[in-house]
Design a protein around this motif. Structure first.
Motif, PDB file in Angstrom:
ATOM      1  N   GLY A   1       3.569   9.373 -10.105  1.00 32.81           N
ATOM      2  CA  GLY A   1       2.962   9.664 -11.395  1.00 32.81           C
ATOM      3  C   GLY A   1       3.254   8.633 -12.458  1.00 32.81           C
ATOM      4  N   LYS A   2       4.174   7.696 -12.190  1.00 33.88           N
ATOM      5  CA  LYS A   2       4.472   6.718 -13.229  1.00 33.88           C
ATOM      6  C   LYS A   2       4.526   5.286 -12.722  1.00 33.88           C
ATOM      7  CE  LYS A   2       9.278   8.175 -12.749  1.00 33.88           C
ATOM      8  NZ  LYS A   2      10.423   8.807 -13.399  1.00 33.88           N
ATOM      9  N   HIS A   3       4.216   5.091 -11.423  1.00 36.95           N
ATOM     10  CA  HIS A   3       4.232   3.729 -10.888  1.00 36.95           C
ATOM     11  C   HIS A   3       2.820   3.261 -10.554  1.00 36.95           C
ATOM     12  CE1 HIS A   3       8.352   5.229 -10.017  1.00 36.95           C
ATOM     13  NE2 HIS A   3       8.653   4.025 -10.495  1.00 36.95           N
ATOM     14  N   ALA A   4       2.730   1.980 -10.224  1.00 33.30           N
ATOM     15  CA  ALA A   4       1.428   1.417  -9.864  1.00 33.30           C
ATOM     16  C   ALA A   4       1.459   0.862  -8.445  1.00 33.30           C
ATOM     17  CB  ALA A   4       1.043   0.297 -10.826  1.00 33.30           C
ATOM     18  N   PHE A   5       0.340   0.949  -7.774  1.00 33.16           N
ATOM     19  CA  PHE A   5       0.154   0.199  -6.537  1.00 33.16           C
ATOM     20  C   PHE A   5      -0.402  -1.170  -6.904  1.00 33.16           C
ATOM     21  CE2 PHE A   5      -0.631   4.546  -4.705  1.00 33.16           C
ATOM     22  CZ  PHE A   5       0.375   4.524  -3.759  1.00 33.16           C
TER      23      PHE A   5
ATOM     24  N   ILE B   1      -7.403 -13.668  -2.018  1.00 37.02           N
ATOM     25  CA  ILE B   1      -6.693 -12.382  -2.043  1.00 37.02           C
ATOM     26  C   ILE B   1      -6.523 -11.981  -3.499  1.00 37.02           C
ATOM     27  CG2 ILE B   1      -4.591 -11.125  -1.463  1.00 37.02           C
ATOM     28  CD1 ILE B   1      -4.119 -12.986   0.830  1.00 37.02           C
ATOM     29  N   LYS B   2      -6.959 -10.782  -3.814  1.00 38.18           N
ATOM     30  CA  LYS B   2      -6.784 -10.245  -5.176  1.00 38.18           C
ATOM     31  C   LYS B   2      -5.856  -9.054  -5.100  1.00 38.18           C
ATOM     32  CE  LYS B   2     -10.728 -11.529  -7.972  1.00 38.18           C
ATOM     33  NZ  LYS B   2     -11.688 -12.331  -7.226  1.00 38.18           N
ATOM     34  N   LEU B   3      -5.094  -8.837  -6.190  1.00 40.92           N
ATOM     35  CA  LEU B   3      -4.283  -7.628  -6.252  1.00 40.92           C
ATOM     36  C   LEU B   3      -5.067  -6.567  -7.014  1.00 40.92           C
ATOM     37  CD1 LEU B   3      -0.648  -8.888  -6.936  1.00 40.92           C
ATOM     38  CD2 LEU B   3      -1.661  -8.112  -4.794  1.00 40.92           C
ATOM     39  N   VAL B   4      -5.254  -5.449  -6.369  1.00 34.42           N
ATOM     40  CA  VAL B   4      -5.982  -4.358  -7.009  1.00 34.42           C
ATOM     41  C   VAL B   4      -4.966  -3.346  -7.524  1.00 34.42           C
ATOM     42  CG1 VAL B   4      -7.648  -2.516  -6.644  1.00 34.42           C
ATOM     43  CG2 VAL B   4      -7.944  -4.712  -5.498  1.00 34.42           C
ATOM     44  N   TYR B   5      -5.032  -3.047  -8.795  1.00 34.13           N
ATOM     45  CA  TYR B   5      -4.080  -2.102  -9.384  1.00 34.13           C
ATOM     46  C   TYR B   5      -4.586  -0.678  -9.217  1.00 34.13           C
ATOM     47  CZ  TYR B   5      -2.487  -6.395 -11.650  1.00 34.13           C
ATOM     48  OH  TYR B   5      -2.050  -7.668 -11.878  1.00 34.13           O
ATOM     49  N   ASP B   6      -3.695   0.171  -8.797  1.00 33.77           N
ATOM     50  CA  ASP B   6      -4.050   1.570  -8.577  1.00 33.77           C
ATOM     51  C   ASP B   6      -2.920   2.447  -9.101  1.00 33.77           C
ATOM     52  OD1 ASP B   6      -6.268   2.788  -7.678  1.00 33.77           O
ATOM     53  OD2 ASP B   6      -5.967   2.267  -5.561  1.00 33.77           O
ATOM     54  N   ARG B   7      -3.253   3.632  -9.521  1.00 32.65           N
ATOM     55  CA  ARG B   7      -2.215   4.547 -10.008  1.00 32.65           C
ATOM     56  C   ARG B   7      -1.520   5.203  -8.826  1.00 32.65           C
ATOM     57  NH1 ARG B   7      -0.678   9.057 -13.138  1.00 32.65           N
ATOM     58  NH2 ARG B   7      -1.629  10.598 -11.762  1.00 32.65           N
ATOM     59  N   ASN B   8      -0.201   5.227  -8.837  1.00 32.87           N
ATOM     60  CA  ASN B   8       0.541   5.898  -7.775  1.00 32.87           C
ATOM     61  C   ASN B   8       0.679   7.365  -8.150  1.00 32.87           C
ATOM     62  OD1 ASN B   8       2.357   6.883  -5.909  1.00 32.87           O
ATOM     63  ND2 ASN B   8       3.632   5.032  -5.912  1.00 32.87           N
ATOM     64  N   SER B   9      -0.178   8.198  -7.588  1.00 25.38           N
ATOM     65  CA  SER B   9      -0.191   9.605  -8.006  1.00 25.38           C
ATOM     66  C   SER B   9       1.015  10.350  -7.448  1.00 25.38           C
ATOM     67  CB  SER B   9      -1.491  10.268  -7.555  1.00 25.38           C
ATOM     68  OG  SER B   9      -1.619  10.114  -6.159  1.00 25.38           O
ATOM     69  N   ARG B  10       1.688   9.758  -6.435  1.00 24.55           N
ATOM     70  CA  ARG B  10       2.862  10.445  -5.870  1.00 24.55           C
ATOM     71  C   ARG B  10       3.997  10.489  -6.891  1.00 24.55           C
ATOM     72  NH1 ARG B  10       7.486   8.966  -3.503  1.00 24.55           N
ATOM     73  NH2 ARG B  10       6.936   6.769  -3.619  1.00 24.55           N
TER      74      ARG B  10
ATOM     75  N   TYR C   1       0.828  -1.209   0.000  1.00 26.91           N
ATOM     76  CA  TYR C   1       0.000   0.000   0.000  1.00 26.91           C
ATOM     77  C   TYR C   1       0.860   1.255   0.000  1.00 26.91           C
ATOM     78  CZ  TYR C   1      -4.510  -2.313   0.518  1.00 26.91           C
ATOM     79  OH  TYR C   1      -5.658  -3.039   0.289  1.00 26.91           O
ATOM     80  N   TRP C   2       2.156   1.095   0.343  1.00 25.80           N
ATOM     81  CA  TRP C   2       3.082   2.226   0.267  1.00 25.80           C
ATOM     82  C   TRP C   2       3.532   2.455  -1.182  1.00 25.80           C
ATOM     83  CZ3 TRP C   2       7.346   1.432   4.611  1.00 25.80           C
ATOM     84  CH2 TRP C   2       6.715   1.376   5.872  1.00 25.80           C
ATOM     85  N   GLY C   3       3.399   1.394  -1.960  1.00 23.75           N
ATOM     86  CA  GLY C   3       3.890   1.491  -3.322  1.00 23.75           C
ATOM     87  C   GLY C   3       5.102   0.603  -3.558  1.00 23.75           C
ATOM     88  N   ILE C   4       5.591  -0.049  -2.476  1.00 23.96           N
ATOM     89  CA  ILE C   4       6.698  -0.989  -2.653  1.00 23.96           C
ATOM     90  C   ILE C   4       6.122  -2.301  -3.178  1.00 23.96           C
ATOM     91  CG2 ILE C   4       8.498  -2.292  -1.442  1.00 23.96           C
ATOM     92  CD1 ILE C   4       8.633   0.036   0.560  1.00 23.96           C
ATOM     93  N   GLN C   5       6.791  -2.882  -4.174  1.00 17.60           N
ATOM     94  CA  GLN C   5       6.200  -4.074  -4.765  1.00 17.60           C
ATOM     95  C   GLN C   5       6.345  -5.279  -3.849  1.00 17.60           C
ATOM     96  OE1 GLN C   5       7.670  -6.262  -8.076  1.00 17.60           O
ATOM     97  NE2 GLN C   5       5.784  -7.416  -7.737  1.00 17.60           N
TER      98      GLN C   5
END
Lengths: 268, 305
Positions: free
Chosen positions: B217-221, B206-215, B187-191
C-alpha cells in the motif's frame, strides 16, 4: 637422410604450417596478413580468396553470394588453374598432414601386407561433388562445408577445437586401417574440385624414363599412385589430374628421373 | 585374369547394371548425407550476428570463414586492460558440439554449462565443472563484424541508415529480450534496475514502468518492460540480471514474436491500415480441420474438434 630426399616434404610442411600460423595470428594477435580461414580469407585486408567449391554449394543451396566472395573464388581458381594444379591438396590443406601421417604409419607398420583389401573407386570423389551439390540443393545447407574435416581442422587451429576433432581422428584411422590414402585419394570432393580446376595448370611433374632404375620408390610414396603409370616406360609429364604436385616422388627418386616442370603446355 | 571367371554378360545388360549400380550408390549417398544435414541445422534458439539474413538464407549464404568473429575480437576496444590481450569475442564459430550448424557464427550472452567429455578431453576441464563463456554483443558503433562478411550473409543494408548512408548500430536486430515476470525480482517489488541500467539504449529498449504495490500500500513496483521495436537483442541485460538464472533473456525474434496475420487491423492506426492496403489480397476465410465441420455437428453430435 639427405636434404634432396626431403626437400619438397619440408617445404610443404613449412607452407602448410606457415599458413595455419598466419591464420591463427590473424585471429589471435590481429595480424593483418591472412584473415579468415580456408573457406574464405582476406589477404592483407584487401585481396579476397574463397573456396570455389564452397561457393558452388552455396549456389546449389539457393544463396545469392556477394561479389567479394565471388572474386575470391575466381582468384583461387585462377591461381591453381594457371599455376599450381592440384597443389592445394598437398601444399595448403591441413588434412594432408593427418593423412600423410596415416600413410607413413601404414608403411612402417606393414599394414598393407596384413590387411584385407577394401576397394573404393578413386572416382568416388567426383560423385561426392555431385552428391554434395544435390544435398545442398535439397537441404539448403552447404552440404560438404558442414562436415568438411578440412575446415574443421583449419577453424580448430584458429578458433579452438571442439568435438569435430573426432572426425579427423576417424579419417586418420580410416586411412591407416581401411583404405590406403582413403580420404585424400578417394573420397574428398574438394580434392576432386581441385583436380578439375588444375587440369591445365603449368606446374607438373616430369618423368625421364632413361634415368629410371625402376626402384619404384616413387610409387610407394605417391598418394595417387595411378598417375605414375608411365614410370620406367615413357618419358612424359604426369598429366592425370589427380596428381597433387606434392613432389614426394621427386624427393625419393635418387636417379633424377623425376622433376618439376613448369612448361607443361610447351612440352605437350 | 579374374575377369574371365565372371559369366559373360551383354554390353546392354552391363549398361543397365552399371546405371542401377551407380544410381543406387548415389541415392544411398544422398539419403545418408541429406539425413545428417537435416539434423545438422541449428537449434532454433541460435542468436546470429547483427544484420544476419533470415536463418534459412543465412545458412546457405554463410561460408564459415570467421571474418566476422575475427573483426569482433581483434579491435582495440576489445583489449583486456589487465593482461593487454584480446578478450573472448562475442561471435563464436560453432563447433560440432555446440548445437549450432558447424562453422557458423553465433553468440550467447550467457553460456553457463557443465563440462562434458569433450571439454575434458580437449581442454582438461573436470567433469561437471561449470564453464562460463558467454559474451553479449556490445553494439560497437562502427559494427566491425558486418562489413567483414565476404558473402553478404551479414547484409550491410540492414544496418545502414538509408538517409545518411552511415552504419547505425541502433538498427541491429539479433533478437529480442524477454522478461520472465515470475522470476524477475523487480516484479516482486524488490528494487532492481540492473537490466535497465545495462541496456545500451538506456530508457528506450528497456523502460521502467511504475506501478502501485497494492500489497504494502505504500511502495512502488519499478517493472522493466522491453520495447519490442527498439530492442536489438544484444544481451547486456541478460548478463546484468542478478537472479540465479537470468529472468531477462534474449530469444531470436522468430521465436519470441507472434504474428496477428491479415485478419486483424488497428483501425485507429494509419500505418497499420496501410499494411492492409499493401497486402496481397488472399482468401481470408479460415480453412482447417475444424472449419470443415459445421458448428451444428458440435452441438448435435457432440463431435470433438
Amino acid at each position: 637422410m639427405k636434404w634432396s630426399n626431403i626437400k619438397y616434404l619440408i617445404l610443404r610442411r613449412v607452407v602448410q604450417l606457415g599458413l595455419l600460423f598466419l591464420y591463427f595470428a590473424g585471429n589471435y594477435w590481429g595480424w593483418n596478413i591472412l584473415r579468415g580461414d580456408l573457406s574464405s580469407s582476406m589477404l592483407f585486408g584487401k585481396m579476397p580468396l574463397s573456396d570455389p567449391f564452397a561457393i558452388l554449394q552455396m549456389f546449389a543451396a539457393g544463396a545469392s553470394v556477394a561479389t567479394t566472395a565471388l572474386l575470391g573464388a575466381v582468384a583461387i581458381a585462377l591461381i591453381y588453374g594457371v599455376i599450381g594444379g592440384r597443389a592445394f591438396c598437398s601444399w595448403v590443406c591441413p588434412v594432408n598432414m593427418v593423412t600423410d601421417a596415416a600413410a607413413l604409419l601404414r608403411r612402417k607398420l606393414y599394414i598393407d601386407k596384413i590387411e584385407r583389401k577394401v576397394w573404393i573407386s578413386r572416382n568416388l570423389r567426383y560423385y561426392m561433388i555431385i552428391i554434395a551439390l544435390i544435398v545442398s540443393a535439397i537441404t539448403g545447407l552447404t552440404a560438404f562445408e558442414i562436415i568438411s574435416p578440412i575446415t574443421i581442422l583449419n577453424r580448430g587451429v584458429i578458433f579452438g577445437f571442439g568435438a569435430g576433432l573426432g572426425l579427423l581422428v576417424a579419417i586418420f584411422l580410416f586411412d591407416l586401417f581401411v583404405v590406403k590414402n582413403g580420404w585424400c585419394g578417394h573420397i574428398c570432393p574438394l580434392g576432386g574440385v581441385h583436380s578439375i580446376i588444375g587440369k591445365f595448370a603449368l606446374l607438373s611433374v616430369n618423368h625421364t624414363s632413361e634415368n629410371c632404375t625402376l626402384c619404384m620408390k616413387c610409387k610407394e610414396v605417391c598418394p595417387e599412385v595411378q598417375v605414375l603409370n608411365m614410370i620406367g616406360k615413357r618419358s612424359e609429364i604426369v598429366s592425370k589430374i589427380e596428381c597433387t604436385n606434392c613432389g614426394r616422388c621427386i624427393d625419393v627418386c635418387n636417379d633424377d628421373a623425376l622433376n618439376f616442370s613448369i612448361l607443361n603446355l610447351a612440352k605437350k | 585374369m579374374s575377369n574371365e571367371k565372371k559369366p559373360e554378360i551383354s554390353s546392354r545388360r552391363r549398361f543397365f547394371t552399371d546405371v542401377a549400380h551407380h544410381g543406387g550408390l548415389a541415392a544411398m549417398g544422398v539419403l545418408l548425407w541429406g539425413g545428417f544435414a537435416t539434423k545438422a541445422k541449428s537449434s532454433p534458439l541460435t542468436l546470429r550476428p547483427p544484420a544476419a539474413l533470415p536463418e534459412e538464407d543465412f545458412l546457405n549464404t554463410c561460408i564459415k570463414c570467421g571474418l566476422c568473429s575475427e573483426a569482433c575480437r581483434v579491435r582495440p576496444q576489445n583489449i583486456d586492460k589487465e593482461s593487454g590481450k584480446f578478450k573472448e569475442p562475442t561471435l563464436k564459430m560453432a563447433k560440432a558440439n555446440d548445437n549450432v550448424t558447424t562453422g557458423t557464427p553465433y553468440f550467447k550472452p550467457v553460456d553457463r554449462r557443465e563440462a562434458t567429455l569433450v571439454d575434458t578431453l580437449l581442454y582438461g576441464h573436470i567433469r561437471g565443472e561449470v564453464i562460463e563463456n558467454g559474451v553479449p554483443c556490445y553494439m560497437c558503433e562502427d559494427i566491425p563484424c558486418v562489413p567483414a562478411c565476404p558473402t553478404g550473409a551479414l547484409d550491410i543494408t540492414k544496418v545502414t541508415n538509408s538517409k545518411t548512408g552511415e552504419l547505425d548500430f541502433k538498427m541491429m536486430d539479433m533478437g529480442l529480450a524477454v522478461v520472465d515476470t515470475n522470476s524477475c525480482i523487480a516484479y516482486w517489488g524488490i528494487q532492481c534496475d540492473a537490466c535497465y541500467r545495462a541496456c545500451p539504449l538506456l530508457d528506450d529498449a528497456i523502460k521502467l514502468v511504475y506501478d502501485r504495490n497494492s500489497r504494502t500500500g505504500k511502495h512502488a513496483f519499478l517493472k522493466p518492460e522491453v520495447n519490442m521495436d527498439t530492442c536489438t537483442g544484444c544481451g547486456l541485460c541478460e548478463v546484468a540480471c542478478v537472479t540465479e538464472k537470468p529472468a531477462i533473456y534474449v530469444l531470436p525474434r522468430e521465436v519470441a514474436l507472434g504474428k496477428p496475420g491479415d485478419h486483424y487491423v488497428k483501425g485507429w492506426d494509419k500505418k497499420d491500415q496501410q499494411r492492409v492496403k499493401d497486402r496481397v489480397q488472399t482468401d481470408v476465410t479460415t480453412h482447417n480441420k475444424r472449419s470443415e465441420k459445421s458448428p451444428e455437428d458440435y452441438l448435435n453430435k457432440g463431435l470433438e474438434f
